[in-house]
Design an enzyme around this catalytic site. Structure first.
Site, PDB file in Angstrom:
ATOM      1  N   GLN A   1       0.796  -1.408   0.066  1.00  0.00           N
ATOM      2  CA  GLN A   1      -0.114   0.082  -0.066  1.00  0.00           C
ATOM      3  C   GLN A   1       1.023   1.380  -0.059  1.00  0.00           C
ATOM      4  OE1 GLN A   1      -2.768  -0.454   3.456  1.00  0.00           O
ATOM      5  NE2 GLN A   1      -4.202  -1.809   2.340  1.00  0.00           N
TER       6      GLN A   1
ATOM      7  N   ALA B   1       2.000   2.020  13.676  1.00  0.00           N
ATOM      8  CA  ALA B   1       1.359   3.182  14.367  1.00  0.00           C
ATOM      9  C   ALA B   1       1.861   3.115  16.089  1.00  0.00           C
ATOM     10  CB  ALA B   1      -0.069   3.016  14.258  1.00  0.00           C
TER      11      ALA B   1
ATOM     12  N   GLU C   1     -10.301   4.131  10.708  1.00  0.00           N
ATOM     13  CA  GLU C   1     -10.591   2.841  10.620  1.00  0.00           C
ATOM     14  C   GLU C   1      -9.416   1.911  10.677  1.00  0.00           C
ATOM     15  OE1 GLU C   1     -14.309   2.235   8.315  1.00  0.00           O
ATOM     16  OE2 GLU C   1     -13.560   0.101   7.693  1.00  0.00           O
TER      17      GLU C   1
ATOM     18  N   HIS D   1      -6.837  -2.656  14.551  1.00  0.00           N
ATOM     19  CA  HIS D   1      -5.706  -3.484  14.088  1.00  0.00           C
ATOM     20  C   HIS D   1      -4.380  -3.499  15.241  1.00  0.00           C
ATOM     21  CE1 HIS D   1      -7.565  -4.892  10.528  1.00  0.00           C
ATOM     22  NE2 HIS D   1      -7.373  -3.571   9.777  1.00  0.00           N
TER      23      HIS D   1
HETATM   24  C1  LIG Z   1      -9.316  -0.709   7.001  1.00  0.00           C
HETATM   25  S1  LIG Z   1      -7.741  -0.066   6.431  1.00  0.00           S
HETATM   26  C2  LIG Z   1      -8.431   1.764   6.229  1.00  0.00           C
HETATM   27  C3  LIG Z   1      -7.615   2.493   5.461  1.00  0.00           C
HETATM   28  C4  LIG Z   1      -7.653   3.928   5.248  1.00  0.00           C
HETATM   29  N1  LIG Z   1      -7.490   4.725   6.527  1.00  0.00           N
HETATM   30  C5  LIG Z   1      -9.112   4.033   4.655  1.00  0.00           C
HETATM   31  O1  LIG Z   1     -10.119   4.314   5.513  1.00  0.00           O
HETATM   32  O2  LIG Z   1      -8.925   4.111   3.321  1.00  0.00           O
HETATM   33  C6  LIG Z   1      -6.572  -0.330   7.683  1.00  0.00           C
HETATM   34  C7  LIG Z   1      -5.317   0.394   7.401  1.00  0.00           C
HETATM   35  O3  LIG Z   1      -4.552   0.042   8.687  1.00  0.00           O
HETATM   36  C8  LIG Z   1      -3.209  -0.287   8.402  1.00  0.00           C
HETATM   37  N2  LIG Z   1      -2.661  -0.977   9.405  1.00  0.00           N
HETATM   38  C9  LIG Z   1      -2.777  -2.073  10.111  1.00  0.00           C
HETATM   39  N3  LIG Z   1      -2.120  -2.211  11.101  1.00  0.00           N
HETATM   40  C10 LIG Z   1      -1.162  -1.227  11.338  1.00  0.00           C
HETATM   41  C11 LIG Z   1      -0.213  -0.610  12.251  1.00  0.00           C
HETATM   42  N4  LIG Z   1       0.052  -1.473  13.202  1.00  0.00           N
HETATM   43  N5  LIG Z   1       0.399   0.268  11.948  1.00  0.00           N
HETATM   44  C12 LIG Z   1       0.350   1.070  10.707  1.00  0.00           C
HETATM   45  N6  LIG Z   1      -0.847   0.862   9.880  1.00  0.00           N
HETATM   46  C13 LIG Z   1      -1.433  -0.226  10.127  1.00  0.00           C
HETATM   47  C14 LIG Z   1      -3.375  -1.455   7.043  1.00  0.00           C
HETATM   48  O4  LIG Z   1      -2.013  -1.306   6.336  1.00  0.00           O
HETATM   49  C15 LIG Z   1      -4.536  -0.592   6.344  1.00  0.00           C
HETATM   50  O5  LIG Z   1      -3.733   0.320   5.619  1.00  0.00           O
END
Ligand SMILES: C[S@@+](CC[C@H](N)C(=O)[O-])C[C@H]1O[C@@H](n2cnc3c(N)ncnc32)[C@H](O)[C@@H]1O
Length: 375
Positions: free
Chosen positions: A195, A219, A236, A240
């Site tokens: 991504q 994050a 959102e 995670h």
């Molecule tokens: C449901 S998607 C939402 C993407 C974006 N915010 C949107 O609304 O289109 C969740 C995002 O969180 C990212 N993600 C998951 N765990 C993460 C972490 N520990 N640190 C940073 N990003 C993370 C994923 O790679 C993904 O891009």
């Protein structure tokens, strides 16, 4: 020995040791080597100190009023300490009860989930990956954009702001915010390398690299310096994080005094589901949680969410449910929008086959905002 004890010098020695202990703990706290804040250290040590001072006062023949006052102060501080511990432990109790009712199916790592879905987005035009905010939206594209608009408005983004945006997906939201609110700079942090690569290309094509700086990372440990931004956003994605609580601490570290943290986040609400009475429902709920890459540590209700933000040092915390503006619209779109189902792949057809999903039933969706104190 009896003479030493009767003279009170032994008490002086213990008092000196307690003072030394307090100094050492406070110095260690300042160097981030001790988790106890100075206020906690004082609450632990002060009641005993007052009792020792009372004994010392008795030995030196002080008036009974002075001794009584010392007893009263000791009692008062002890009660304050007890109240704080009670609150803290009842927060843990809530979390623990959530853990007890959830089945411990380990969560799929978020990186793997998004690696599989790396080239997919929900929207037709842009590359959004959120369920959308639906009060005025007619399509998933409009709803995803409305969600990002809501977060931008809630954060009160201005041209003065430096923003750290975690979990940015394909950075569609960052491109939107730059055009809509013109913040000075956005640093994005995302854990999914595919991504980040796609998003960087899009930002470069649009000539926005100077304003949108996209990085691969977590994050919960961004590697960015202390107090480097005015706003932290998470659209959102915080459900995670391993764990969401660690992210709260990281956000508090990144924000300048007075800075804002804004999250659009999904959280489980039906944590009381009894696995013995409803084994299938509990299993399905746990399965959905694990498949959606939600660690069990992130399973707690809205009230605990707010408590955890406050415990991370935030003030003016608000955690409002917007589930009725999110889930029904999303479900309608899954049923009515064949294009969305196609983009979702097999998951789309599965969701259509069972529109009353455990997600609708067992999850809340919140808009959370919290402020870093001005100091
Ligand atoms: C449901 S998607 C939402 C993407 C974006 N915010 C949107 O609304 O289109 C969740 C995002 O969180 C990212 N993600 C998951 N765990 C993460 C972490 N520990 N640190 C940073 N990003 C993370 C994923 O790679 C993904 O891009």
């Amino acid at each position: 020995m009896a003479e030493l004890l009767a003279s009170g010098r032994s008490i002086d020695f213990v008092l000196a040791m307690i003072a030394l202990e307090a100094i050492v703990l406070i110095v260690l706290w300042r160097k981030r080597l001790c988790p106890l804040r100075p206020s906690s250290t004082l609450l632990i040590l002060a009641p005993g100190t007052c009792l020792l001072l009372a004994s010392r006062a008795v030995l030196s023949g002080a008036s009974w009023t002075a001794v009584s006052w010392l007893f009263l102060v000791a009692l008062f501080i002890h009660l304050v300490d007890l109240r704080q511990r009670w609150r803290r432990e009842s927060g843990r109790l809530d979390t623990a009860s959530a853990d007890r009712s959830g089945m411990t199916i380990p969560a799929l790592p978020a990186r793997l989930l998004y690696k599989a879905a790396s080239t997919h987005a929900f929207t037709e035009r842009g590359l959004y990956l959120n369920l959308g905010y639906w009060p005025k939206a007619r399509t998933i594209d409009e709803a995803c954009e409305a969600m990002v608009e809501l977060v931008g408005q809630t954060a009160g983004l201005t041209s003065e702001d430096e923003v750290v945006d975690v979990g940015f997906g394909f950075a569609e939201q960052d491109i939107y915010w730059i055009r809509r609110f013109s913040p000075r700079r956005i640093i994005g942090v995302n854990i999914t390398p595919e991504q980040v690569r796609v998003a960087r290309e899009r930002v470069r094509e649009l000539g926005l690299e100077a304003r949108i700086d996209l990085r691969e990372g977590s994050a919960t440990a961004t590697g960015l310096p202390d107090a480097c931004c005015d706003v932290v956003t998470a659209v959102e994605c915080a459900f995670h994080f391993d764990t969401r609580e660690l992210f709260f601490a990281e956000a508090a570290r990144l924000l300048r005094p007075g800075g804002r943290l804004v999250l659009a986040d999904s959280i489980p609400i039906r944590v009381e589901s009894d696995p013995w009475r409803h084994p299938l429902r509990t299993f399905l709920h746990a399965l959905v949680r694990a498949a959606l890459a939600v660690p069990l540590a992130n399973v707690y209700p809205r009230e605990v969410y707010a408590q955890k933000l406050a415990a991370a040092g935030f003030e003016s915390v608000r955690v409002d449910s917007i589930r009725d503006q999110v889930f029904p619209g999303w479900r309608r779109a899954v049923v009515e929008d064949a294009g969305l189902r196609r983009r979702l792949g097999p998951v789309g057809w599965l969701l259509r086959a069972m529109p009353e999903t455990p997600m609708d039933e067992g999850f809340d969706y919140v808009l959370a905002v919290a402020y870093r104190p001005r100091g």
